[in-house]
Design an enzyme around this catalytic site. Structure first.
Site, PDB file in Angstrom:
ATOM      1  N   SER A 183      81.303  35.472  23.967  1.00 19.30           N
ATOM      2  CA  SER A 183      80.774  34.941  22.707  1.00 19.30           C
ATOM      3  C   SER A 183      81.451  33.611  22.410  1.00 19.30           C
ATOM      4  CB  SER A 183      81.060  35.903  21.554  1.00 19.30           C
ATOM      5  OG  SER A 183      80.369  37.094  21.771  1.00 19.30           O
TER       6      SER A 183
ATOM      7  N   GLU B 251      85.227  30.457  19.541  1.00 19.67           N
ATOM      8  CA  GLU B 251      86.133  31.536  19.961  1.00 19.67           C
ATOM      9  C   GLU B 251      86.988  31.144  21.177  1.00 19.67           C
ATOM     10  OE1 GLU B 251      84.703  35.720  19.962  1.00 19.67           O
ATOM     11  OE2 GLU B 251      85.691  35.837  21.906  1.00 19.67           O
TER      12      GLU B 251
ATOM     13  N   ARG C 107      89.986  39.174  15.959  1.00 25.62           N
ATOM     14  CA  ARG C 107      90.138  38.078  16.925  1.00 25.62           C
ATOM     15  C   ARG C 107      91.397  37.228  16.670  1.00 25.62           C
ATOM     16  NH1 ARG C 107      87.300  41.050  18.378  1.00 25.62           N
ATOM     17  NH2 ARG C 107      85.213  40.891  19.230  1.00 25.62           N
TER      18      ARG C 107
HETATM   19  C1  LIG Z   1      81.212  37.612  29.963  1.00 25.93           C
HETATM   20  C2  LIG Z   1      82.333  37.682  28.947  1.00 25.93           C
HETATM   21  C3  LIG Z   1      82.354  38.695  27.996  1.00 25.93           C
HETATM   22  C4  LIG Z   1      83.389  38.777  27.064  1.00 25.93           C
HETATM   23  N1  LIG Z   1      83.364  39.774  26.129  1.00 25.93           N
HETATM   24  C5  LIG Z   1      84.340  39.859  25.206  1.00 25.93           C
HETATM   25  C6  LIG Z   1      84.317  40.904  24.207  1.00 25.93           C
HETATM   26  O1  LIG Z   1      83.426  41.753  24.188  1.00 25.93           O
HETATM   27  N2  LIG Z   1      85.314  40.939  23.291  1.00 25.93           N
HETATM   28  C7  LIG Z   1      86.340  40.030  23.294  1.00 25.93           C
HETATM   29  O2  LIG Z   1      87.219  40.138  22.424  1.00 25.93           O
HETATM   30  N3  LIG Z   1      86.401  39.048  24.216  1.00 25.93           N
HETATM   31  C8  LIG Z   1      85.430  38.935  25.169  1.00 25.93           C
HETATM   32  N4  LIG Z   1      85.460  37.924  26.090  1.00 25.93           N
HETATM   33  C9  LIG Z   1      86.567  36.942  26.045  1.00 25.93           C
HETATM   34  C10 LIG Z   1      87.725  37.246  27.034  1.00 25.93           C
HETATM   35  O3  LIG Z   1      87.307  38.079  28.061  1.00 25.93           O
HETATM   36  C11 LIG Z   1      88.941  37.873  26.358  1.00 25.93           C
HETATM   37  O4  LIG Z   1      89.391  37.055  25.320  1.00 25.93           O
HETATM   38  C12 LIG Z   1      90.108  38.100  27.349  1.00 25.93           C
HETATM   39  O5  LIG Z   1      91.080  38.912  26.751  1.00 25.93           O
HETATM   40  C13 LIG Z   1      90.771  36.819  27.805  1.00 25.93           C
HETATM   41  O6  LIG Z   1      91.767  37.172  28.754  1.00 25.93           O
HETATM   42  P1  LIG Z   1      92.116  36.230  29.959  1.00 25.93           P
HETATM   43  O7  LIG Z   1      93.172  36.906  30.759  1.00 25.93           O
HETATM   44  O8  LIG Z   1      90.897  35.814  30.694  1.00 25.93           O
HETATM   45  O9  LIG Z   1      92.764  34.990  29.176  1.00 25.93           O
HETATM   46  P2  LIG Z   1      92.509  33.409  29.424  1.00 25.93           P
HETATM   47  O10 LIG Z   1      91.088  33.095  29.184  1.00 25.93           O
HETATM   48  O11 LIG Z   1      93.102  32.996  30.720  1.00 25.93           O
HETATM   49  O12 LIG Z   1      93.400  32.805  28.237  1.00 25.93           O
HETATM   50  C14 LIG Z   1      92.968  32.911  26.895  1.00 25.93           C
HETATM   51  C15 LIG Z   1      94.136  32.527  25.964  1.00 25.93           C
HETATM   52  O13 LIG Z   1      95.156  33.515  26.073  1.00 25.93           O
HETATM   53  C16 LIG Z   1      96.369  32.911  26.514  1.00 25.93           C
HETATM   54  N5  LIG Z   1      97.008  33.845  27.431  1.00 25.93           N
HETATM   55  C17 LIG Z   1      96.421  34.524  28.460  1.00 25.93           C
HETATM   56  N6  LIG Z   1      97.317  35.327  29.049  1.00 25.93           N
HETATM   57  C18 LIG Z   1      98.479  35.158  28.369  1.00 25.93           C
HETATM   58  C19 LIG Z   1      99.793  35.714  28.491  1.00 25.93           C
HETATM   59  N7  LIG Z   1     100.086  36.603  29.445  1.00 25.93           N
HETATM   60  N8  LIG Z   1     100.754  35.307  27.609  1.00 25.93           N
HETATM   61  C20 LIG Z   1     100.474  34.404  26.649  1.00 25.93           C
HETATM   62  N9  LIG Z   1      99.280  33.837  26.483  1.00 25.93           N
HETATM   63  C21 LIG Z   1      98.289  34.216  27.336  1.00 25.93           C
HETATM   64  C22 LIG Z   1      95.961  31.616  27.194  1.00 25.93           C
HETATM   65  O14 LIG Z   1      97.026  30.669  27.178  1.00 25.93           O
HETATM   66  C23 LIG Z   1      94.799  31.198  26.330  1.00 25.93           C
HETATM   67  O15 LIG Z   1      95.285  30.611  25.153  1.00 25.93           O
HETATM   68  C24 LIG Z   1      84.434  37.815  27.067  1.00 25.93           C
HETATM   69  C25 LIG Z   1      84.426  36.802  28.037  1.00 25.93           C
HETATM   70  C26 LIG Z   1      83.376  36.724  28.967  1.00 25.93           C
HETATM   71  C27 LIG Z   1      83.384  35.631  29.988  1.00 25.93           C
END
Ligand SMILES: Cc1cc2nc3c(=O)[nH]c(=O)nc-3n(C[C@H](O)[C@H](O)[C@H](O)COP(=O)(O)OP(=O)(O)OC[C@H]3O[C@@H](n4cnc5c(N)ncnc54)[C@H](O)[C@@H]3O)c2cc1C
Length: 359
Positions: free
Chosen positions: A253, A354, A173
């Site tokens: 999570s 997280e 992570r």
């Molecule tokens: C139902 C559910 C299940 C999930 N299951 C998992 C799992 O099994 N495993 C897991 O690891 N995670 C899980 N997650 C967490 C999440 O889906 C991941 O962390 C995902 O990769 C976040 O991506 P996002 O585009 O939504 O980022 P965001 O939530 O929009 O941003 C998260 C962070 O990343 C940064 N960020 C996003 N895009 C960029 C970019 N292009 N450049 C620089 N910084 C950036 C943002 O500034 C922020 O700090 C889950 C979430 C949910 C809601």
């Protein structure tokens, strides 16, 4: 005097962020801009710099807890979604994927081509650009296993750079993007590399159980079969985004599995009057162990379906804090603090949040 943005750049003001997050929580962004190309990204960053505004990069909003006060700067919604380029050389296949591509859609396309490496990461919400940030992982795979390099705008030099996998400093992570170099890079593309001759390896109990009959007959499930199984298992745990399901109003999570000295096990065993051998844990190297945060929560009384006002715990997953309807960021924070204090008091373990906290 700051120059006005070009007509190509649509800067909006006072945009409520809640609809852009899976929690459906978050106040307004003072400025908000949808960025579809690297050129637009550069221009948007200059817009912010000339006005002394802080920048926040928003992807799919699935790993965020945004405060009710919102963000007093410029939110860049990364929507770069150029078509994925595929390059094959011998047994290696490489995908160059734009940051704004939906993560699950990318995983599906890889699995449909019979290629193994990301099938266990099916159904994780968010965009490809978010995948390296916390090195997403599930069911025995993590993004770092297949990421070859990351292309990003370096906000220090204002140049686009390519960071090799090693330079990204991936671990559980973690990466440089959410630790040592937080807020320095904006990811615009991720390059994944696969061995097209490899066959899937199932390491997780949930999956080997799902395919028990197939495995007993000496068959290896295909990537697309695993993709579907993972989504099914995730759905059962409320970890798949499905319209209208309250359990999905989460950020996945909420707590990381804590990594603690192996000696901690004895203290927990004493506190719970248990045989240490019965406490679930995994080795984490250098005399450390990883404990399942969900197990600690349950032992501290925070079980599935627990509610504290509008905030609660998913009815299908102990680790997912949810918005039960009208929760504010403060409601979620109150539940988080209550859980952290109780787990700390009982087991002397600090649970780490997280989702990224904004504001
Ligand atoms: C139902 C559910 C299940 C999930 N299951 C998992 C799992 O099994 N495993 C897991 O690891 N995670 C899980 N997650 C967490 C999440 O889906 C991941 O962390 C995902 O990769 C976040 O991506 P996002 O585009 O939504 O980022 P965001 O939530 O929009 O941003 C998260 C962070 O990343 C940064 N960020 C996003 N895009 C960029 C970019 N292009 N450049 C620089 N910084 C950036 C943002 O500034 C922020 O700090 C889950 C979430 C949910 C809601």
């Amino acid at each position: 005097v700051p120059s006005p943005p070009s007509s190509a750049l649509q800067i909006q003001e006072q945009v409520t962020l809640a609809p852009f997050t899976t929690f459906r929580i978050g106040g307004p962004a003072r400025f908000f801009c949808e960025v579809g190309t690297e050129e637009a990204l550069l221009e948007a960053v200059r817009f912010a710099r000339e006005r002394g505004l802080r920048i926040f990069v928003l992807g799919g909003g699935s790993n965020l807890l945004i405060s009710d006060a919102g963000f007093d700067g410029l939110v860049l919604h990364l929507a770069i979604d150029a078509p994925t380029q595929t390059v094959s050389a011998g047994a290696t296949v490489e995908y160059q994927v734009a940051a704004g591509t939906d993560w699950d859609a990318f995983v599906l396309s890889v699995c449909e081509q019979g290629i193994t490496g990301v099938e266990c990461l099916a159904g994780i919400p968010g965009l490809v650009g978010g995948s390296p940030i916390q090195n997403i992982g599930a069911y025995g795979q993590e993004a770092a296993d297949t990421i070859d390099s990351v292309r990003a705008l370096d906000l220090e030099s204002m140049e686009f750079v390519t960071l090799s996998r090693d330079a990204c400093g991936f671990s559980y992570r973690h990466s440089i993007f959410n630790t040592t170099h937080r807020d320095r890079y904006i990811v615009t593309q991720v390059v994944f590399r696969f061995d097209s001759a490899a066959t899937p390896k199932l390491t997780y109990a949930d999956l080997t159980k799902h395919f028990a009959v197939q495995i007993a007959f000496g068959e290896t499930p295909t990537p697309i079969q695993i993709y579907r199984a993972v989504r099914e298992i995730r759905h059962g745990k409320g970890m798949l985004l499905v319209d209208g399901e309250q359990d999905c109003r989460s950020a996945g999570s909420f707590f990381k599995n804590p990594i603690v000295p192996a000696t901690t096990l004895a203290g927990i065993a004493t506190a719970l009057n248990l045989d240490p051998a019965t406490i679930p844990h995994w080795p984490a190297g250098e005399g450390q162990i990883k404990l399942p945060a969900a197990w600690l929560l349950e032992r501290a009384g925070f079980v599935k379906g627990f509610a504290l006002g509008e905030a609660g715990i998913s009815s299908r997953h102990t680790l997912a804090l949810i918005n039960r309807g009208q929760a504010t960021a403060n409601d979620i924070a109150r539940l988080r603090n209550t859980i952290q204090q109780e787990v700390s008091a009982r087991f002397n373990i600090t649970l780490e949040q997280e989702p990224v906290q904004i504001g």
